[in-house]
Design a protein around this motif. Structure first.
Motif, PDB file in Angstrom:
ATOM      1  N   GLY A  17       0.801  -1.224   0.000  1.00 38.79           N
ATOM      2  CA  GLY A  17       0.000   0.000   0.000  1.00 38.79           C
ATOM      3  C   GLY A  17       0.829   1.267   0.000  1.00 38.79           C
ATOM      4  N   ARG A  18       0.368   2.247   0.759  1.00 43.04           N
ATOM      5  CA  ARG A  18       0.949   3.575   0.610  1.00 43.04           C
ATOM      6  C   ARG A  18       2.137   3.814   1.521  1.00 43.04           C
ATOM      7  N   ALA A  19       3.082   4.540   0.973  1.00 46.33           N
ATOM      8  CA  ALA A  19       4.159   5.153   1.746  1.00 46.33           C
ATOM      9  C   ALA A  19       4.132   6.630   1.379  1.00 46.33           C
ATOM     10  N   CYS A  20       4.076   7.485   2.374  1.00 46.00           N
ATOM     11  CA  CYS A  20       3.972   8.916   2.083  1.00 46.00           C
ATOM     12  C   CYS A  20       4.818   9.706   3.069  1.00 46.00           C
ATOM     13  N   ILE A  21       4.644  11.006   3.079  1.00 47.00           N
ATOM     14  CA  ILE A  21       5.399  11.879   3.968  1.00 47.00           C
ATOM     15  C   ILE A  21       4.458  12.475   5.005  1.00 47.00           C
ATOM     16  N   ASP A  22       4.815  12.326   6.275  1.00 45.73           N
ATOM     17  CA  ASP A  22       4.122  13.014   7.363  1.00 45.73           C
ATOM     18  C   ASP A  22       4.913  14.262   7.730  1.00 45.73           C
ATOM     19  N   LEU A  23       4.229  15.386   7.814  1.00 43.44           N
ATOM     20  CA  LEU A  23       4.837  16.634   8.273  1.00 43.44           C
ATOM     21  C   LEU A  23       4.109  17.031   9.555  1.00 43.44           C
ATOM     22  N   ASN A  24       4.723  16.689  10.687  1.00 39.74           N
ATOM     23  CA  ASN A  24       4.071  16.870  11.979  1.00 39.74           C
ATOM     24  C   ASN A  24       4.440  18.214  12.583  1.00 39.74           C
ATOM     25  N   ALA A  25       3.432  18.925  13.065  1.00 34.55           N
ATOM     26  CA  ALA A  25       3.656  20.249  13.660  1.00 34.55           C
ATOM     27  C   ALA A  25       4.636  20.148  14.819  1.00 34.55           C
ATOM     28  N   VAL A  26       5.666  20.983  14.778  1.00 34.67           N
ATOM     29  CA  VAL A  26       6.623  21.043  15.884  1.00 34.67           C
ATOM     30  C   VAL A  26       6.047  21.882  17.026  1.00 34.67           C
ATOM     31  N   GLU A  27       5.218  22.847  16.669  1.00 38.30           N
ATOM     32  CA  GLU A  27       4.622  23.736  17.671  1.00 38.30           C
ATOM     33  C   GLU A  27       3.283  23.151  18.122  1.00 38.30           C
ATOM     34  N   ASN A  29      -0.207  22.898  20.615  1.00 40.55           N
ATOM     35  CA  ASN A  29      -1.221  23.765  21.222  1.00 40.55           C
ATOM     36  C   ASN A  29      -1.497  25.022  20.417  1.00 40.55           C
ATOM     37  N   ARG A  30      -1.427  24.880  19.102  1.00 36.33           N
ATOM     38  CA  ARG A  30      -1.806  26.010  18.257  1.00 36.33           C
ATOM     39  C   ARG A  30      -2.372  25.493  16.946  1.00 36.33           C
ATOM     40  N   PRO A  31      -3.264  26.261  16.319  1.00 39.21           N
ATOM     41  CA  PRO A  31      -3.844  25.811  15.052  1.00 39.21           C
ATOM     42  C   PRO A  31      -2.817  25.819  13.932  1.00 39.21           C
ATOM     43  N   MET A  32      -3.097  25.057  12.883  1.00 34.89           N
ATOM     44  CA  MET A  32      -2.148  24.948  11.776  1.00 34.89           C
ATOM     45  C   MET A  32      -1.906  26.290  11.093  1.00 34.89           C
ATOM     46  N   GLU A  33      -2.923  27.145  11.090  1.00 36.93           N
ATOM     47  CA  GLU A  33      -2.747  28.464  10.464  1.00 36.93           C
ATOM     48  C   GLU A  33      -1.584  29.245  11.069  1.00 36.93           C
ATOM     49  N   GLU A  34      -1.308  28.963  12.350  1.00 36.57           N
ATOM     50  CA  GLU A  34      -0.250  29.694  13.055  1.00 36.57           C
ATOM     51  C   GLU A  34       1.035  28.888  13.178  1.00 36.57           C
ATOM     52  N   THR A  35       0.995  27.618  12.728  1.00 42.96           N
ATOM     53  CA  THR A  35       2.169  26.750  12.859  1.00 42.96           C
ATOM     54  C   THR A  35       3.155  27.032  11.725  1.00 42.96           C
ATOM     55  N   MET A  36       4.398  27.245  12.087  1.00 43.74           N
ATOM     56  CA  MET A  36       5.405  27.616  11.091  1.00 43.74           C
ATOM     57  C   MET A  36       6.433  26.511  10.839  1.00 43.74           C
ATOM     58  N   THR A  37       6.540  25.555  11.738  1.00 43.02           N
ATOM     59  CA  THR A  37       7.584  24.530  11.575  1.00 43.02           C
ATOM     60  C   THR A  37       6.998  23.123  11.714  1.00 43.02           C
ATOM     61  N   PHE A  38       7.469  22.246  10.861  1.00 47.37           N
ATOM     62  CA  PHE A  38       7.017  20.855  10.825  1.00 47.37           C
ATOM     63  C   PHE A  38       8.228  19.940  10.719  1.00 47.37           C
ATOM     64  N   SER A  39       8.119  18.739  11.283  1.00 47.69           N
ATOM     65  CA  SER A  39       9.176  17.731  11.146  1.00 47.69           C
ATOM     66  C   SER A  39       8.723  16.661  10.161  1.00 47.69           C
ATOM     67  N   LYS A  40       9.664  16.190   9.371  1.00 50.85           N
ATOM     68  CA  LYS A  40       9.353  15.240   8.293  1.00 50.85           C
ATOM     69  C   LYS A  40       9.616  13.802   8.741  1.00 50.85           C
ATOM     70  N   TYR A  41       8.634  12.946   8.460  1.00 49.73           N
ATOM     71  CA  TYR A  41       8.748  11.524   8.770  1.00 49.73           C
ATOM     72  C   TYR A  41       8.160  10.713   7.614  1.00 49.73           C
ATOM     73  N   VAL A  42       8.518   9.433   7.563  1.00 47.70           N
ATOM     74  CA  VAL A  42       7.808   8.512   6.671  1.00 47.70           C
ATOM     75  C   VAL A  42       6.437   8.238   7.284  1.00 47.70           C
ATOM     76  N   GLY A  43       5.407   8.176   6.439  1.00 45.22           N
ATOM     77  CA  GLY A  43       4.061   7.895   6.916  1.00 45.22           C
ATOM     78  C   GLY A  43       3.321   6.952   5.990  1.00 45.22           C
ATOM     79  N   GLY A  44       2.055   6.736   6.299  1.00 44.91           N
ATOM     80  CA  GLY A  44       1.225   5.800   5.536  1.00 44.91           C
ATOM     81  C   GLY A  44       1.124   4.490   6.281  1.00 44.91           C
ATOM     82  N   SER A  45      -0.085   4.005   6.506  1.00 42.50           N
ATOM     83  CA  SER A  45      -0.309   2.850   7.378  1.00 42.50           C
ATOM     84  C   SER A  45       0.560   1.631   7.049  1.00 42.50           C
TER      85      SER A  45
END
Length: 325
Positions: A17-27, A29-45
């Protein structure tokens, strides 16, 4: 059920199945509109389950289509570095990209995922890219429900299941329902049922089983009664904080509690659960202990930032169980 028959085979498990990219908020307790930094991981079930089981020491392969670009190379290297066999990984030659998942962590109870899944590479895996020689080298083939959502991936998965059945490979089906990938619930029910009725082990949440049965508020008794008329030997139904149940064709019922940890986010639990549950069965543990492994692994992953990187070791899983007992 003996997952360890055919010990001469090269792999314990191949996921599809799928292998994709997860970009998880580093910040937090804040909405995504205000989030400026994300960490990259492999994702997909199915990629996460391959990673989770490889970290637990199983011999794992992966079948899926990835982009022929930087993200595709990142995924392939990450999995190879964990000794996951990538011979079944196909590069897309038509310029399609891997999916992206941006996560928002407002609070432990309020997390969301913003998905980019339009014309993604993994849904263009074709039947001719499924190798019988590869599949017959494994003891277990794990199918992820999302891979059934669109053609040609759907036909590729059905071919993989057919080849597994032909070559005495155990089929595990992780329901992995993602509504944004499907056209409608009727279609989901048709293809989920088609694979579930050919699977030996089926794992999902109660809501996912309801989706497969195209109903609301279904019950476990009816679900297992139907599936045990077919191929199923073990049916695992998860009920969130209420814990999870495993049913066997022989008539046994097992239950595992959810383990308490400091929850950071809600995603990643299902993949770690499936990884550790299958690891427990491969390790010769009884079903009750395998359920505990799954529940403990899920609790560990929701307490950490990533899904794939956070997949626990066997010692971490056993330590959490011992601490709770």
């Amino acid at each position: 059920m003996n997952l360890n028959k055919h010990s001469e085979r090269k792999f314990d498990l191949i996921t599809v199945g799928r292998a994709c990219i997860d970009l998880n908020a580093v910040e937090y307790n804040r909405p995504m509109e205000e989030t400026m930094t994300f960490s990259k991981y492999v994702g997909g079930s199915p990629a996460n389950i391959a990673i989770g089981t490889a970290k637990l020491g199983l011999k794992v392969g992966f079948i899926g289509k990835i982009s022929d670009d930087q993200h595709g190379r990142f995924i392939e290297k990450y999995m190879r570095d964990l000794d996951i066999n990538t011979a079944g990984m196909v590069k897309d030659t038509a310029g399609r990209k891997v999916g992206l998942a941006f996560t928002e962590i407002k609070s432990p109870e309020e997390c969301s995922i913003l998905m980019y899944r339009e014309t993604v590479a993994d849904l263009y895996l074709t039947p001719e890219e499924i190798s019988e020689d590869y599949i017959k080298e494994t003891r277990v083939l794990l199918i992820s429900g999302t891979a059934l959502a669109q053609s040609p991936s759907r036909e590729a998965v059905l071919k993989a299941v057919h080849l597994a059945r032909k070559n005495d490979v155990i089929v595990a089906f992780e329901l992995d329902y993602r509504p944004y990938t499907w056209k409608n619930t009727e279609e989901t029910a048709v293809y989920y049922s088609l694979v579930a009725e050919q699977a030996d082990v089926i794992i999902g949440t109660r809501d996912e089983f309801d989706m497969m049965e195209n109903q609301v508020d279904g019950n476990n008794e009816a679900t297992k009664a139907h599936l045990f008329q077919h191929q199923a030997e073990i049916v695992v139904i998860k009920h969130g904080v209420e814990g999870s149940f495993a049913y066997t064709k022989a008539g046994e019922t097992f239950r595992a509690q959810a383990y308490k940890t400091k929850v950071l986010k809600t995603f990643g639990a299902g993949d770690s659960y499936a990884s550790a549950f299958l690891y427990g069965l491969f390790s010769g543990e009884n079903i009750e202990t395998a359920l505990k492994f799954g529940s403990a692994a899920a609790s560990i992953v929701v307490s950490k930032h990533s899904s794939s990187d956070a997949m626990p070791t066997a010692d971490e899983i056993k330590a959490l169980i011992a601490q709770a007992e």
